[in-house]
Design a protein around this motif. Structure first.
Motif, short mmCIF file in Angstrom:
data_model
loop_
_atom_site.label_atom_id
_atom_site.label_comp_id
_atom_site.label_asym_id
_atom_site.label_seq_id
_atom_site.Cartn_x
_atom_site.Cartn_y
_atom_site.Cartn_z
N TYR B 134 0.84 -1.20 0.00
CA TYR B 134 0.00 0.00 0.00
C TYR B 134 0.87 1.25 0.00
N SER B 135 1.94 1.21 0.79
CA SER B 135 2.81 2.37 0.89
C SER B 135 3.57 2.59 -0.41
N LEU B 136 3.97 1.50 -1.06
CA LEU B 136 4.65 1.63 -2.36
C LEU B 136 3.74 2.30 -3.37
N ILE B 137 2.44 1.95 -3.32
CA ILE B 137 1.49 2.58 -4.25
C ILE B 137 1.33 4.05 -3.90
N GLN B 138 1.17 4.33 -2.58
CA GLN B 138 0.79 5.69 -2.18
C GLN B 138 1.98 6.65 -2.16
N LEU B 140 5.36 5.84 -3.40
CA LEU B 140 6.30 5.73 -4.51
C LEU B 140 5.61 5.56 -5.86
N LYS B 141 4.29 5.67 -5.87
CA LYS B 141 3.52 5.63 -7.11
C LYS B 141 3.75 4.36 -7.94
N VAL B 142 3.93 3.25 -7.25
CA VAL B 142 4.01 1.97 -7.96
C VAL B 142 2.62 1.66 -8.50
N PRO B 143 2.48 1.22 -9.77
CA PRO B 143 1.13 0.93 -10.30
C PRO B 143 0.43 -0.15 -9.49
N PRO B 144 -0.84 0.07 -9.11
CA PRO B 144 -1.56 -0.89 -8.28
C PRO B 144 -1.55 -2.31 -8.85
N ARG B 145 -1.56 -2.45 -10.19
CA ARG B 145 -1.67 -3.81 -10.72
C ARG B 145 -0.45 -4.66 -10.33
N PHE B 146 0.73 -4.01 -10.19
CA PHE B 146 1.90 -4.77 -9.75
C PHE B 146 1.81 -5.07 -8.26
#
Lengths: 482, 264
Positions: B134-138, B140-146
């Motif tokens: 969740y933190s990587l998405i929020q 570091l803007k990692v795409p949710p699908r990954f």
């Protein structure tokens, strides 16, 4: 018209014929429709097409004049262990809410709401999914599907991998959902659904619709078809007993196996305890008990795969090592795939035989012909159908001359015709004097086939009952005709 | 089967996971540039104290987890000590050649390995994978699908362990003729890899379809867990800075070893 297809044609890659050829089917709002048919007839494929999963999520070549899919659909799949992507109950439902862009502040109350709908009343829903029973997992799958607020609900054999208890739990949950809800159901075990649906669509093995009517009409006109397709229709056991004409209770044979003070350990904790029992030739012993009671541990201790203490004897041989157990006990695993170690059906049996080639060939051939596997002898075992896999796994286990056959839920997830074929095979072995010890959840098998029942509870053998096989044609409370 | 460890939540669990990940990676980099054995031995105390007293896990678990790291320390230290180059010979026997230089170099490598291991352990013991993703998405803007695919994969792992155990029992029961030498290795790979992979591939496909059925897509989405920065992140940075500073100062002011740079 809410959901439907007109003139649908589907072909799987590599298949020689069309799965569906010019199929048309339409479902009205509020209808509850059950798709029935033999395995491999394409019911599940059709369900995925109507839900829009094919071709959007699963690319399968298809053409149709018209495909009407609902604006929103919720699907529950067969396998409770492969439909969740999060580790906790609340997170799994939250995943759906996130997908629907529900604001974070409202999620907690939604999660509570949907869990209540399926009767999962946790004080704190932050519960690990892996700690739930299979039936509870399927109810969670229903809850997370409901969180989509779907127009149409699709159920793809939701109870195929559940024990009887889990099955009724799940149907009870489904039945108390909104009565106006449109539902499309694929299921093999139809005892519990039959009074719930308004319409049955019956497919033949080529994927053609041969009947499309209300349950009563389908039952009165197509019962032979249901039987042929291996569907668990109500009364299937009564019919089976009339056809099969099982021999009356056995005469006790020679003493074959004795167990005394057996304990099986995993690490330091004792998983199973059996004090003193003896078993005889020609007995069919059903081992029953709740999930996790220690039934599988019991079989594994007999095989010496677990650390054990106490003695096990078959005739005059003491079973102390895996090798000694293997020579006396044939073992059939719940998942047949784990038992295969070669690259073809034929090699599997040759491997089991551990014999010289010229001596083995005839025996292997005969066996394959007798069990209707000769035409697939060069295929990889994984390419077989589920029924064929199961028969082959039985073959690999008992190709030797072991006098005892251990079975760990061999009929689990199988359709009626496969189940009856297997039971006939075991019965034949039993009449030849083999001792059969079978873990099962199926009450009907215990009633109709077992000559004795061992009940295991909390890691202990607590009861040893004699079972009378029922008289031919006797009706059971669970059976009923429409 | 119980796969998750029971623990109490501590302030380390409340660190922002993405920040923690980046910060730890940079600490790894810094450690690569420390060449003074006095400093690095002191530095080891900084993560060790946290691992021992601040992870919220039971003492027994921590002690068990530390055993492999001590073995790692001795093995990496000893291989450097025994076979390294150097001018001041202490002991020589066959191919084993211990010199003063190689001894300290070995010790240094050992401490470095231990530092890496302790930091890694600290991260693993105080970070829930779900929060990390969740933190990587929020942050570091990692795409949710990954990120969600990884979360699904983490969930499959215990199932695979269970399948491995079943498979092992099945193979024991069927009795496999063991081949010899190198063929034995390829044989076991075939026996285990084919069934486990075929199960996993099918399972992954089913989960993927189930996720799509739950309307998982690239559209706008909300999040159940909001990962933010907090004061705790600052405390942690302060702790590390103070610890590293102190280690450096003590190492230079009161050296225990004569060598101050293992590269010479």
């Amino acid at each position: 018209m809410k959901v439907g297809v007109s003139n649908l044609r589907v072909k799987y890659a590599g298949a020689e014929t069309l799965l569906f050829n010019k199929l048309s089917l339409h479902i009205k709002e509020g209808e509850k429709v059950l798709f029935l048919g033999p395995s491999g007839c394409g019911k599940s494929t059709l369900l995925q097409i109507l839900s829009g999963l094919i071709p959007n999520a699963v690319p399968v070549p298809m053409k149709a004049d018209e495909v009407a899919i609902p604006e929103s659909s919720g699907v529950v799949f067969q396998d409770p262990d492969s439909q969740f992507c999060m580790p906790y109950v609340d997170e799994e439902i939250a995943f759906v809410l996130e997908n629907c862009a529900v604001p974070q502040t409202e999620m907690k109350s939604f999660i509570h709401h949907y869990l209540m709908k399926v009767g999962l009343n946790f004080e704190d829903p932050h519960v690990e999914i892996s700690s739930l029973s299979q039936g509870m997992k399927q109810r969670l799958a229903i809850a997370s599907m409901l969180a989509l607020e779907p127009e149409v609900i699709f159920l793809d054999e939701p109870t195929a991998l559940l024990d009887p208890e889990g099955t009724s739990e799940v149907w009870k949950t489904i039945k108390q959902l909104n009565a106006k809800q449109t539902m499309i159901i694929v299921e093999h075990k139809i005892d519990e659904v039959i009074h719930f649906v308004d319409r049955i669509v019956l497919f033949d093995s080529e994927g053609k619709i041969i009947a499309d009517a209300d349950p009563e009409s389908v039952f009165s006109f197509y019962k032979p078809k249901l039987k042929e397709y291996g569907i668990w229709y109500p009364g299937v056991w009564t019919d089976h007993k009339q056809d099969e004409n099982l021999p009356a209770p056995y005469e006790k044979g020679q003493q074959l196996m004795s167990i005394s003070q057996l304990q099986g350990y995993r690490g330091k904790s004792s998983k199973i305890e059996v004090s003193d029992v003896t078993a005889y030739e020609g007995e069919w012993i059903a081992v029953t008990g709740k999930n996790g009671a220690g039934k599988s541990s019991f079989l594994l201790s007999l095989m010496n795969v677990m650390k054990t203490s106490g003695t096990k004897r078959v005739r005059d041989k003491v079973l102390k090592t895996i090798k000694a157990s293997r020579e006396q006990l044939a073992f059939v695993f719940q998942n047949p795939e784990f038992q295969f170690i070669t690259n073809s059906v034929y090699d599997e049996l040759v491997y089991s035989l551990e014999m010289l080639e010229d001596k083995g060939v005839e025996k292997v051939r005969n066996w394959l012909e007798a069990y209707d596997l000769y035409h697939v002898k060069d295929l990889h075992p994984y390419q077989l159908s589920t029924g064929q896999k199961r028969r082959l796994s039985v073959g690999t286990a008992m190709f030797g001359t072991q006098p005892v056959l251990l079975l760990d839920e061999p009929t689990f997830g199988q359709d009626a015709s496969n189940t009856f074929k297997l039971l006939a095979l075991f019965e034949e072995l039993r009449t030849e004097g083999m001792l059969i010890i079978m873990v099962t959840h199926d009450e009907m098998i215990v009633h109709n086939y077992a000559t004795r029942e061992w009940v295991i509870q909390e890691g202990k053998l607590i009861e040893d009952r004699k079972r009378e096989r029922r008289e031919k044609g006797e009706r059971h409370a669970m059976d009923f005709t429409v | 089967m119980q796969w998750t460890l029971q623990y109490e939540e501590t302030w380390l669990h409340r660190l922002n996971p993405a920040f923690k990940l980046i910060f730890f990676l940079s600490l790894f980099l810094i450690l690569l540039f420390v060449h003074n054995p006095n400093v690095i031995s002191n530095l080891t105390l900084v993560p060790l104290l946290l691992v021992l007293f601040a992870t919220g896990h039971r003492r027994k678990v921590i002690v068990l987890l530390l055993i492999p790291f001590l073995i790692l320390f001795f093995s990496s230290a000893s291989s450097m000590m025994f076979f390294g180059q150097g001018t001041t010979t202490w002991w020589k026997w066959g191919i084993i050649h211990i010199t003063e230089e190689s001894f300290f170099r070995g010790l240094h490598i050992g401490f470095r390995a231990l530092n890496f291991a302790l930091l890694g352990l600290l991260f693993a013991l105080t970070t829930r994978p779900v929060f990390l993703f969740y933190s990587l998405i929020q942050q570091l803007k990692v795409p949710p699908r990954f990120a969600y695919s990884f979360m699904a994969a983490v969930r499959i792992l215990p199932v695979m362990v269970e399948e491995f155990q079943q498979l092992r029992a099945a193979l024991l029961i069927r009795g496999v003729k063991k081949k010899k030498g190198l063929q034995r290795v390829t044989q076991s790979i075939m026996l285990y890899a084919v069934p486990l992979l075929s199960q996993s591939i099918r399972r992954a496909h089913r989960i993927a379809v189930a996720m799509e059925a739950k309307q998982f897509n690239n559209k706008e989405r909300t999040y159940y867990y909001k990962q933010t920065y907090s004061k705790v992140d600052i405390y942690f940075v302060l702790y590390i800075m103070a610890g590293f500073g102190l280690a450096y100062w003590v190492g230079h002011t009161f050296p225990y070893f004569g060598i101050t740079d293992v590269r010479n």
